[in-house]
Design a protein around this motif. Sequence first.
Motif, PDB file in Angstrom:
ATOM      1  N   VAL A 129       0.816  -1.209   0.000  1.00  0.00           N
ATOM      2  CA  VAL A 129       0.000   0.000   0.000  1.00  0.00           C
ATOM      3  C   VAL A 129       0.854   1.264   0.000  1.00  0.00           C
ATOM      4  O   VAL A 129       0.583   2.214  -0.743  1.00  0.00           O
ATOM      5  N   CYS A 130       1.899   1.281   0.826  1.00  0.00           N
ATOM      6  CA  CYS A 130       2.695   2.506   1.004  1.00  0.00           C
ATOM      7  C   CYS A 130       3.873   2.603   0.040  1.00  0.00           C
ATOM      8  O   CYS A 130       4.335   3.710  -0.252  1.00  0.00           O
ATOM      9  N   LYS A 131       4.386   1.465  -0.434  1.00  0.00           N
ATOM     10  CA  LYS A 131       5.528   1.454  -1.351  1.00  0.00           C
ATOM     11  C   LYS A 131       5.207   0.585  -2.575  1.00  0.00           C
ATOM     12  O   LYS A 131       5.921  -0.385  -2.861  1.00  0.00           O
ATOM     13  N   PRO A 132       4.146   0.913  -3.300  1.00  0.00           N
ATOM     14  CA  PRO A 132       3.713   0.022  -4.389  1.00  0.00           C
ATOM     15  C   PRO A 132       4.743  -0.139  -5.508  1.00  0.00           C
ATOM     16  O   PRO A 132       4.827  -1.212  -6.122  1.00  0.00           O
ATOM     17  N   LEU A 133       5.526   0.901  -5.795  1.00  0.00           N
ATOM     18  CA  LEU A 133       6.515   0.812  -6.871  1.00  0.00           C
ATOM     19  C   LEU A 133       7.696  -0.079  -6.492  1.00  0.00           C
ATOM     20  O   LEU A 133       8.302  -0.723  -7.356  1.00  0.00           O
ATOM     21  N   HIS A 134       8.030  -0.114  -5.206  1.00  0.00           N
ATOM     22  CA  HIS A 134       9.153  -0.926  -4.746  1.00  0.00           C
ATOM     23  C   HIS A 134       8.712  -2.324  -4.284  1.00  0.00           C
ATOM     24  O   HIS A 134       9.563  -3.166  -3.985  1.00  0.00           O
ATOM     25  N   TYR A 135       7.405  -2.544  -4.232  1.00  0.00           N
ATOM     26  CA  TYR A 135       6.891  -3.795  -3.659  1.00  0.00           C
ATOM     27  C   TYR A 135       7.393  -5.042  -4.397  1.00  0.00           C
ATOM     28  O   TYR A 135       7.865  -5.990  -3.755  1.00  0.00           O
ATOM     29  N   SER A 210       5.116 -11.468  21.661  1.00  0.00           N
ATOM     30  CA  SER A 210       3.880 -10.783  21.257  1.00  0.00           C
ATOM     31  C   SER A 210       4.026  -9.276  21.093  1.00  0.00           C
ATOM     32  O   SER A 210       3.478  -8.701  20.149  1.00  0.00           O
ATOM     33  N   LEU A 211       4.773  -8.611  21.993  1.00  0.00           N
ATOM     34  CA  LEU A 211       4.850  -7.150  21.938  1.00  0.00           C
ATOM     35  C   LEU A 211       5.580  -6.621  20.698  1.00  0.00           C
ATOM     36  O   LEU A 211       5.046  -5.739  20.007  1.00  0.00           O
ATOM     37  N   PRO A 212       6.810  -7.090  20.372  1.00  0.00           N
ATOM     38  CA  PRO A 212       7.462  -6.586  19.145  1.00  0.00           C
ATOM     39  C   PRO A 212       6.639  -6.830  17.886  1.00  0.00           C
ATOM     40  O   PRO A 212       6.473  -5.900  17.073  1.00  0.00           O
ATOM     41  N   PRO A 213       6.091  -8.052  17.659  1.00  0.00           N
ATOM     42  CA  PRO A 213       5.231  -8.224  16.485  1.00  0.00           C
ATOM     43  C   PRO A 213       3.995  -7.314  16.516  1.00  0.00           C
ATOM     44  O   PRO A 213       3.583  -6.792  15.477  1.00  0.00           O
ATOM     45  N   PHE A 214       3.429  -7.134  17.718  1.00  0.00           N
ATOM     46  CA  PHE A 214       2.262  -6.253  17.838  1.00  0.00           C
ATOM     47  C   PHE A 214       2.622  -4.819  17.469  1.00  0.00           C
ATOM     48  O   PHE A 214       1.877  -4.141  16.746  1.00  0.00           O
ATOM     49  N   LEU A 215       3.775  -4.334  17.951  1.00  0.00           N
ATOM     50  CA  LEU A 215       4.199  -2.963  17.648  1.00  0.00           C
ATOM     51  C   LEU A 215       4.502  -2.796  16.161  1.00  0.00           C
ATOM     52  O   LEU A 215       4.173  -1.758  15.567  1.00  0.00           O
ATOM     53  N   LEU A 216       5.118  -3.814  15.556  1.00  0.00           N
ATOM     54  CA  LEU A 216       5.377  -3.766  14.118  1.00  0.00           C
ATOM     55  C   LEU A 216       4.066  -3.745  13.333  1.00  0.00           C
ATOM     56  O   LEU A 216       3.914  -2.983  12.371  1.00  0.00           O
ATOM     57  N   THR A 217       3.133  -4.566  13.764  1.00  0.00           N
ATOM     58  CA  THR A 217       1.830  -4.601  13.104  1.00  0.00           C
ATOM     59  C   THR A 217       1.101  -3.281  13.272  1.00  0.00           C
ATOM     60  O   THR A 217       0.522  -2.743  12.306  1.00  0.00           O
ATOM     61  N   PHE A 218       1.118  -2.743  14.495  1.00  0.00           N
ATOM     62  CA  PHE A 218       0.457  -1.460  14.762  1.00  0.00           C
ATOM     63  C   PHE A 218       1.079  -0.346  13.911  1.00  0.00           C
ATOM     64  O   PHE A 218       0.362   0.473  13.318  1.00  0.00           O
ATOM     65  N   SER A 219       2.423  -0.312  13.852  1.00  0.00           N
ATOM     66  CA  SER A 219       3.111   0.709  13.063  1.00  0.00           C
ATOM     67  C   SER A 219       2.774   0.575  11.573  1.00  0.00           C
ATOM     68  O   SER A 219       2.549   1.581  10.881  1.00  0.00           O
ATOM     69  N   SER A 220       2.755  -0.660  11.093  1.00  0.00           N
ATOM     70  CA  SER A 220       2.461  -0.889   9.673  1.00  0.00           C
ATOM     71  C   SER A 220       1.074  -0.377   9.312  1.00  0.00           C
ATOM     72  O   SER A 220       0.896   0.326   8.305  1.00  0.00           O
ATOM     73  N   TYR A 221       0.087  -0.690  10.152  1.00  0.00           N
ATOM     74  CA  TYR A 221      -1.271  -0.253   9.851  1.00  0.00           C
ATOM     75  C   TYR A 221      -1.454   1.245  10.082  1.00  0.00           C
ATOM     76  O   TYR A 221      -2.305   1.867   9.439  1.00  0.00           O
ATOM     77  N   LEU A 222      -0.670   1.815  10.975  1.00  0.00           N
ATOM     78  CA  LEU A 222      -0.721   3.265  11.155  1.00  0.00           C
ATOM     79  C   LEU A 222      -0.264   3.966   9.874  1.00  0.00           C
ATOM     80  O   LEU A 222      -0.925   4.912   9.399  1.00  0.00           O
ATOM     81  N   TYR A 223       0.844   3.508   9.300  1.00  0.00           N
ATOM     82  CA  TYR A 223       1.323   4.067   8.034  1.00  0.00           C
ATOM     83  C   TYR A 223       0.342   3.793   6.896  1.00  0.00           C
ATOM     84  O   TYR A 223       0.154   4.638   6.003  1.00  0.00           O
ATOM     85  N   ILE A 224      -0.267   2.604   6.915  1.00  0.00           N
ATOM     86  CA  ILE A 224      -1.251   2.270   5.876  1.00  0.00           C
ATOM     87  C   ILE A 224      -2.445   3.227   5.941  1.00  0.00           C
ATOM     88  O   ILE A 224      -2.897   3.760   4.911  1.00  0.00           O
ATOM     89  N   ILE A 225      -2.962   3.476   7.139  1.00  0.00           N
ATOM     90  CA  ILE A 225      -4.114   4.362   7.299  1.00  0.00           C
ATOM     91  C   ILE A 225      -3.758   5.785   6.849  1.00  0.00           C
ATOM     92  O   ILE A 225      -4.544   6.447   6.150  1.00  0.00           O
ATOM     93  N   ILE A 226      -2.560   6.258   7.229  1.00  0.00           N
ATOM     94  CA  ILE A 226      -2.127   7.597   6.824  1.00  0.00           C
ATOM     95  C   ILE A 226      -2.031   7.690   5.305  1.00  0.00           C
ATOM     96  O   ILE A 226      -2.483   8.667   4.686  1.00  0.00           O
ATOM     97  N   THR A 227      -1.458   6.658   4.685  1.00  0.00           N
ATOM     98  CA  THR A 227      -1.319   6.657   3.227  1.00  0.00           C
ATOM     99  C   THR A 227      -2.670   6.603   2.538  1.00  0.00           C
ATOM    100  O   THR A 227      -2.915   7.315   1.549  1.00  0.00           O
ATOM    101  N   VAL A 228      -3.570   5.769   3.048  1.00  0.00           N
ATOM    102  CA  VAL A 228      -4.895   5.629   2.439  1.00  0.00           C
ATOM    103  C   VAL A 228      -5.691   6.926   2.539  1.00  0.00           C
ATOM    104  O   VAL A 228      -6.392   7.323   1.596  1.00  0.00           O
ATOM    105  N   MET A 229      -5.574   7.622   3.675  1.00  0.00           N
ATOM    106  CA  MET A 229      -6.318   8.864   3.857  1.00  0.00           C
ATOM    107  C   MET A 229      -5.846   9.969   2.916  1.00  0.00           C
ATOM    108  O   MET A 229      -6.567  10.944   2.685  1.00  0.00           O
ATOM    109  N   ARG A 230      -4.652   9.831   2.358  1.00  0.00           N
ATOM    110  CA  ARG A 230      -4.137  10.824   1.415  1.00  0.00           C
ATOM    111  C   ARG A 230      -4.636  10.604  -0.002  1.00  0.00           C
ATOM    112  O   ARG A 230      -4.423  11.454  -0.870  1.00  0.00           O
TER     113      ARG A 230
END
Length: 340
Positions: A129-135, A210-230
């Motif tokens: 979602v956030c880096k479609p050209l490099h995906y 659980s915490l590091p994967p959760f934080l990575l997941t939370f960060s990923s979706y935070l960036y996804i939501i920001i990108t989608v809202m743009r």
Amino acid sequence: MTKQEWKNKTVVTEFILLGFGNGPELDSILFLMFLLIYIVTITGNVFIIVLMVANRQLHTPMYFFLGNLACLEICYSSNILPRMLLSYLGGDRSISVNRCFTQYYFFGCLAAAECYLLAVMSYDRYLAVCKPLHYPSRMNGKLCLQLGAASWINGFLSNSILTFLISNLDFCGPNEIEHFFCDSFPMIKLSCSDTHVVGLVTSVVAGVCSLPPFLLTFSSYLYIIITVMRIPSATGRKKAFSTCSSHLIVVILFYWSILTVYVLPHHDIQISPNKVFSVFYTILTPLVNPLIYSLRNKEVKEALRKQTSKLLAFRGLLSVKKKGVIILNELQVQTQLHGM
């Protein structure tokens, strides 16, 4: 009773899993309910794996990880539900100490592997979602295999030390586990050894898994939501977010329940609520995973439609061929009769 008094008692050779209660009527209801859940879980996840393998359209990183998740959910459910079904069917809720440790080992390994795998899937969606050209260049086949293998290996390694520590505890008192499967804290509670270190290690391992994967997941979706809202158009925003909304539902359900049980402070009064929360990540998550991904995903539904069309066409071809063989046999019989 003190720890020293417990040590003078006979060593426990089996545990009793209390489950969700007693009574013939309740056992029958629970047996039918969990049997239905197990059948739907296995069928749904096997269906996803077969569909991923059979359809080239789904040979992408997202569905590679989804296939791994479906395989993991099959193992997850099969580690817990068959034993539970047998206990409700036959009424025997006992389980040997060694089998209990074995069940806990595979449960902990698979739970940790799922934490890592869900984080990997969120990172995959972030790149898409956030880096479609490099995906395509970043999420290549080699990296997919490495991330998938790392999730499984880290999951199995992380729980090995913890299982070893718990298996070396002394169990010489009551043997009734206030749970429907062999889990760490209910087993530690029954030990007549000093459990302070084991309890601390359990919380640390659970937090690390659980915490590091959760934080990575939370960060990923935070960036996804920001990108989608743009994205300017509402249609574009809806299309972009639809690629990861189903995964987000599974992630919220899984992490919310597992963090509640293992990372929050533990007291005796929490055992019963934790048993309820455990249902979410041990039974409901493997159940809803194939339902969410198949019912909410357009690519999966399109692949299913194509496979169904191919199957119907193949059956139609077999039917025509069968009719042709019958007609040919009738013609041969008639020819032989005329020859006579």
